[in-house]
Design an enzyme around this catalytic site. Structure first.
Site, PDB file in Angstrom:
ATOM      1  N   SER A  38       9.551  20.344  51.282  1.00 35.34           N
ATOM      2  CA  SER A  38      10.792  19.584  51.038  1.00 35.34           C
ATOM      3  C   SER A  38      11.751  19.613  52.230  1.00 35.34           C
ATOM      4  O   SER A  38      12.467  18.640  52.474  1.00 35.34           O
ATOM      5  CB  SER A  38      11.491  20.097  49.780  1.00 35.34           C
ATOM      6  OG  SER A  38      11.816  21.469  49.915  1.00 35.34           O
ATOM      7  N   CYS A  62       6.766  18.115  42.912  1.00 35.77           N
ATOM      8  CA  CYS A  62       6.890  19.385  43.619  1.00 35.77           C
ATOM      9  C   CYS A  62       7.989  19.313  44.705  1.00 35.77           C
ATOM     10  O   CYS A  62       9.166  19.364  44.357  1.00 35.77           O
ATOM     11  CB  CYS A  62       5.527  19.794  44.157  1.00 35.77           C
ATOM     12  SG  CYS A  62       5.406  21.542  44.460  1.00 35.77           S
ATOM     13  N   HIS A  78       1.075  19.129  40.542  1.00 38.81           N
ATOM     14  CA  HIS A  78       0.523  18.002  41.308  1.00 38.81           C
ATOM     15  C   HIS A  78      -0.470  17.165  40.493  1.00 38.81           C
ATOM     16  O   HIS A  78      -1.677  17.424  40.565  1.00 38.81           O
ATOM     17  CB  HIS A  78      -0.230  18.544  42.532  1.00 38.81           C
ATOM     18  CG  HIS A  78       0.652  19.045  43.612  1.00 38.81           C
ATOM     19  ND1 HIS A  78       0.981  18.302  44.723  1.00 38.81           N
ATOM     20  CD2 HIS A  78       1.297  20.221  43.757  1.00 38.81           C
ATOM     21  CE1 HIS A  78       1.783  19.004  45.512  1.00 38.81           C
ATOM     22  NE2 HIS A  78       1.985  20.181  44.947  1.00 38.81           N
ATOM     23  N   GLU A 101      -1.624  14.259  41.080  1.00 40.40           N
ATOM     24  CA  GLU A 101      -2.525  13.455  41.935  1.00 40.40           C
ATOM     25  C   GLU A 101      -3.784  14.215  42.320  1.00 40.40           C
ATOM     26  O   GLU A 101      -4.718  13.637  42.849  1.00 40.40           O
ATOM     27  CB  GLU A 101      -1.770  12.970  43.191  1.00 40.40           C
ATOM     28  CG  GLU A 101      -1.574  14.005  44.296  1.00 40.40           C
ATOM     29  CD  GLU A 101      -0.490  15.039  43.993  1.00 40.40           C
ATOM     30  OE1 GLU A 101       0.110  14.985  42.909  1.00 40.40           O
ATOM     31  OE2 GLU A 101      -0.256  15.912  44.866  1.00 40.40           O
TER      32      GLU A 101
HETATM   33  N1  GLN Z   1       7.346  25.000  48.217  1.00 44.40           N
HETATM   34  C1  GLN Z   1       7.447  23.650  48.714  1.00 44.40           C
HETATM   35  C2  GLN Z   1       8.911  23.349  49.050  1.00 44.40           C
HETATM   36  O1  GLN Z   1       9.751  24.144  48.756  1.00 44.40           O
HETATM   37  C3  GLN Z   1       6.939  22.638  47.695  1.00 44.40           C
HETATM   38  C4  GLN Z   1       5.448  22.822  47.501  1.00 44.40           C
HETATM   39  C5  GLN Z   1       4.711  21.586  47.090  1.00 44.40           C
HETATM   40  O2  GLN Z   1       5.215  20.480  47.164  1.00 44.40           O
HETATM   41  N2  GLN Z   1       3.470  21.798  46.703  1.00 44.40           N
HETATM   42  O3  GLN Z   1       9.192  22.333  49.619  1.00 44.40           O
END
Ligand code: GLN
Length: 205
Positions: free
Chosen positions: A57, A87, A184, A186
Site C-alpha cells: 500500500s 488487501c 485475495h 483473485e
Molecule cells: N501488508 C501489505 C500492506 O500493508 C498488504 C499486503 C497485500 O496486499 N497482500 O500494504
C-alpha cells in the site's frame, strides 16, 4: 449503454490476476464490458468501476499520489464510482491505518472507508495462510480466504457493513459502493466476489 469500463489500478501488485478474474466474471455473467489496466488520471476518469489490487500500500499510494491518479480516484469515488479494494487496496481506501509493528506511518490514503486498519495484522509474509470464510450477507456462504501480509479492520464506523470475520477480526466490509477485503479472491479461481462487484457496477450504471 455500450458496456462497462472496468479498471484495475496497475501500479504494483496483483494486477494481471484481477484483470483475468474480472474478464471471466463479465463473460460468465453474459455482460458487455472491457477490463483494462489503468494508471493515469485520464484512464481513471473514464471508468465505471475500479479494483485496487493487493500489493504494497505504501508503494501504490505514493506512486499514485505523484502521478495525480490518487486525486482522480478520490474524485471518482466521491461521484459514486464503485471500488473494490483488495488487501493493500483496502488499506488505501481507509481513513486510518497503522502497521502492527511499525505503528502509524505517514502513508497516502484515499480517506473514504470509515475504518481503522491494522496493517500486517496476521504477521509477515511467512505467516501467510488460507482459511475457509463466509460472506452470507452478500450471498457467498463459503469462500477460500487467501491471506498474505493481510490487514484487519480494528474499528468500523456505523455506515460500514461487516461482511466477514476471521478469529474475531473483521476481514471484509462494504460501505456504500466500496467493498474491501483483507484476503485475495483473485488467487482462488472462485469468481463469486468479482461477480458481486461487477453486478454492483452494473447497478450503478
Ligand atoms: N501488508 C501489505 C500492506 O500493508 C498488504 C499486503 C497485500 O496486499 N497482500 O500494504
Amino acid at each position: 449503454m455500450t458496456g462497462l469500463n472496468i479498471g484495475i489500478l496497475a501500479v504494483q501488485g496483483d494486477v494481471l490476476e484481477n484483470v483475468i478474474a474480472t474478464k471471466m466474471s463479465l463473460d460468465e455473467l453474459g455482460m458487455d464490458g472491457v477490463v483494462n489496466e489503468v494508471k493515469t488520471p485520464e484512464q481513471i476518469n473514464d471508468l465505471d468501476g475500479l479494483i485496487i489490487p493487493g500489493g504494497e500500500s505504501t508503494v501504490i499510494g505514493t506512486l499514485s499520489l505523484v502521478n495525480g491518479s490518487l486525486k482522480k480516484i478520490k474524485e471518482k469515488i466521491a461521484n459514486g464510482m464503485p471500488v473494490f479494494g483488495i488487501c493493500a487496496g483496502l488499506i488505501l481506501l481507509s481513513k486510518k491505518a497503522k502497521d502492527r509493528v511499525v505503528g502509524e506511518m505517514d502513508q497516502p490514503l484515499l480517506d473514504f472507508l470509515d475504518v481503522k486498519i491494522e496493517r500486517n495484522a496476521f504477521g509477515r509474509q511467512r505467516d501467510s495462510f488460507e482459511s475457509e470464510i463466509s460472506m452470507e450477507k452478500i450471498g457467498i456462504p463459503k469462500f477460500r480466504g487467501v491471506f498474505i501480509r493481510a490487514p484487519s479492520i480494528m474499528e468500523a464506523g456505523k455506515d460500514v457493513e461487516v461482511l466477514s470475520k476471521f478469529n474475531e477480526k473483521i476481514i471484509a466490509i462494504k460501505q456504500g459502493n466500496i467493498i474491501g477485503t483483507s484476503f485475495h479472491p483473485e488467487l482462488t479461481g472462485d469468481l463469486s466476489l468479482h461477480k458481486y462487484f461487477v453486478n454492483l457496477i452494473k447497478k450503478k450504471n
